[in-house]
Design an enzyme around this catalytic site. Structure first.
Site, PDB file in Angstrom:
ATOM      1  N   ASP A 162       0.766  -1.245   0.000  1.00 25.87           N
ATOM      2  CA  ASP A 162       0.000   0.000   0.000  1.00 25.87           C
ATOM      3  C   ASP A 162       0.802   1.304   0.000  1.00 25.87           C
ATOM      4  O   ASP A 162       0.513   2.198  -0.769  1.00 25.87           O
ATOM      5  CB  ASP A 162      -0.924   0.055   1.236  1.00 25.87           C
ATOM      6  N   GLU A 391       1.619  -9.284  11.691  1.00 27.12           N
ATOM      7  CA  GLU A 391       1.354  -8.963  10.282  1.00 27.12           C
ATOM      8  C   GLU A 391       2.684  -8.718   9.548  1.00 27.12           C
ATOM      9  O   GLU A 391       2.876  -9.195   8.437  1.00 27.12           O
ATOM     10  CB  GLU A 391       0.461  -7.714  10.218  1.00 27.12           C
TER      11      GLU A 391
HETATM   12  C1  DGY Z   1      -5.810  -1.807   4.302  1.00 32.93           C
HETATM   13  O1  DGY Z   1      -6.935  -1.463   4.601  1.00 32.93           O
HETATM   14  O2  DGY Z   1      -4.795  -1.476   4.931  1.00 32.93           O
HETATM   15  C2  DGY Z   1      -5.618  -2.721   3.179  1.00 32.93           C
HETATM   16  O3  DGY Z   1      -4.284  -3.019   2.955  1.00 32.93           O
HETATM   17  C3  DGY Z   1      -6.266  -2.194   1.938  1.00 32.93           C
HETATM   18  O4  DGY Z   1      -6.622  -3.317   1.245  1.00 32.93           O
END
Ligand code: DGY
Length: 423
Positions: A162, A391
């Site tokens: 992201d 994560e």
């Molecule tokens: C989040 O919401 O952080 C996700 O990575 C978007 O899919």
């Protein structure tokens, strides 16, 4: 190792909602596309039927044009932003309107190859094959309108990485005016210093609003988007899946799917060479709007090794990872630790992620770079032994970051332990 396997299986079961698995409770309360495909690999160790169902559920929400969305909002949960009302894709079961790395082809081939229940595997793979093929065709038709062989992402969330440094320069073109006010929910579940910034979130939402204003018509989105980036990691995953789908189609006697998928993979892998950087010893992203490479040495350019890249390229990537290993204690950081943009705790700007480790290690191992592949596997398991099933992790301190009791981390631990001869 036995207790790690047991803990990993417990996490998979705890996050299992019957027909799909949430990445973690709280932070990500729905079904995510690539999470599910990689999760299925871990589930298969104790329940093959359940593993196939994970991917079937995802494909039950494939759009008519072939796209497989990045989130399926199976039930309401106001603990996540942006929810279905922001996406407004008009689906009966709401979904997001963008996609995610196409790892399904790889995953179903792997489930098929390892299946003990051959009859089940044959039936499930046969039913999924045309759906995965339609998704791949969708990519080349809608995300590669000029027929270059490589596809563009139109939103950072599509890459799965992201807030990578890779997107910073192209993101400057994405405005924020007209973004409707919103409240982020991720910060209720995770440390703000480990997540994307508010400025990035505003741009994420601006793009969603743009695509929504075009009624999610995929034939229009590519050219309309000010953000079009060709990511070697994203393409590497797609091309590996095309190749795996070709092999799977051969095994099932589906000659046309095999031929067409092999052609897609071959063309893409040849085109991937335009992304190679001798200076960095890895692939780089390309800003398709400018037609230029993006000078950002991230893990995306290493992840490309998941596809069948030329062996001399794989050897240089292995060397590069060996160099990077001198700067961190745990592999593989998501951004070059020598770069001033490196941030060891902030999501995709430095932290190590087990799914990425797994795919790089798998690709390097196939390319004969077994020592580095093994080193990545060992480093991954050591990280989990020391810091639990997070994560992502700070590659220098090993500090666990983001969500906890994380599904795909658990699935990858099962994969690493079962598939690699770890000391
Ligand atoms: C989040 O919401 O952080 C996700 O990575 C978007 O899919």
């Amino acid at each position: 190792m036995q207790s790690l396997l047991q803990n990993a299986s417990e996490i998979l079961r705890e996050n299992d909602l019957g027909t799909y698995t949430v990445p973690t409770h709280g932070l990500y309360p729905f079904q995510w596309n690539w999470d599910s495909c990689l999760t299925a690999l871990g589930q298969a160790y104790f329940d093959e039927e359940r593993a196939w169902r994970e991917i079937e559920t995802l494909f039950a929400h494939q759009w008519e044009d072939g796209m497989v969305p990045h989130i399926i909002f199976h039930k309401e949960d106001d603990g996540y932003f942006p929810g279905p009302d922001v996406w407004a894709t008009g689906r009966d079961v709401p979904t997001s309107g963008i996609t995610q790395p196409a790892v399904a082809g790889f995953a179903i081939k792997r489930l098929f190859d390892r299946a003990k229940d051959r009859e089940l595997a044959d039936a499930k793979a046969r039913a999924l094959l045309p759906k995965v093929k339609a998704w791949h065709d969708w990519f080349f038709a809608n995300r590669d309108p000029q027929g270059t062989g490589l596809v563009a992402i139109l939103h950072p969330w599509e890459s799965g990485r992201d807030n990578s440094v890779d997107w910073d320069a192209a993101f400057e073109r994405v405005p924020t005016d007209g973004v409707l006010p919103f409240i982020r929910r991720d910060l209720q579940h995770a440390d703000a210093d480990h997540r994307p910034t508010q400025a990035q979130y505003e741009r994420y939402i601006w793009l969603v609003q743009l695509f929504r204003s075009l009624d999610w018509d995929n034939s229009k989105l590519h050219d309309a988007s000010p953000f079009q980036v060709v990511d070697p990691g994203f393409n590497g995953i797609l091309l590996r899946s095309c190749m795996d789908l070709a092999d799977l189609a051969d095994a099932l006697g589906e000659v046309e799917v095999a031929e067409s998928s092999r052609a897609q993979a071959g063309k893409g892998i040849a085109a991937m060479d335009t992304l190679w950087s001798d200076a960095h010893g890895q692939y780089l992203c390309q800003d398709r709007v400018l037609g230029e490479l993006i000078d950002s040495p991230s893990v995306g350019g290493l992840l490309a090794a998941f596809a069948q890249i030329p062996s001399e390229r794989a050897a240089i990537i292995a060397e590069r990872i060996t160099k990077i290993a001198e700067l961190v204690n745990y592999l593989v950081p998501s951004h070059d630790p020598a770069s001033s943009d490196y941030d060891g705790k902030r999501y995709w700007r430095g932290p190590a992620w087990l799914i990425v480790n797994y795919m790089i290690s798998d690709g390097l191992s196939r390319a004969g770079q077994t020592a580095v592949a093994q080193r990545i596997a060992q480093s991954s398991v050591k990280l989990i032994e020391q810091s639990g099933f997070a994560e992502y992790y700070d590659p220098k301190s090993g500090e666990p970051c983001g969500g906890t009791r994380f599904t795909w981390t658990a699935a990858m631990v099962i994969e690493f332990i079962s598939q690699t001869q770890l000391e």
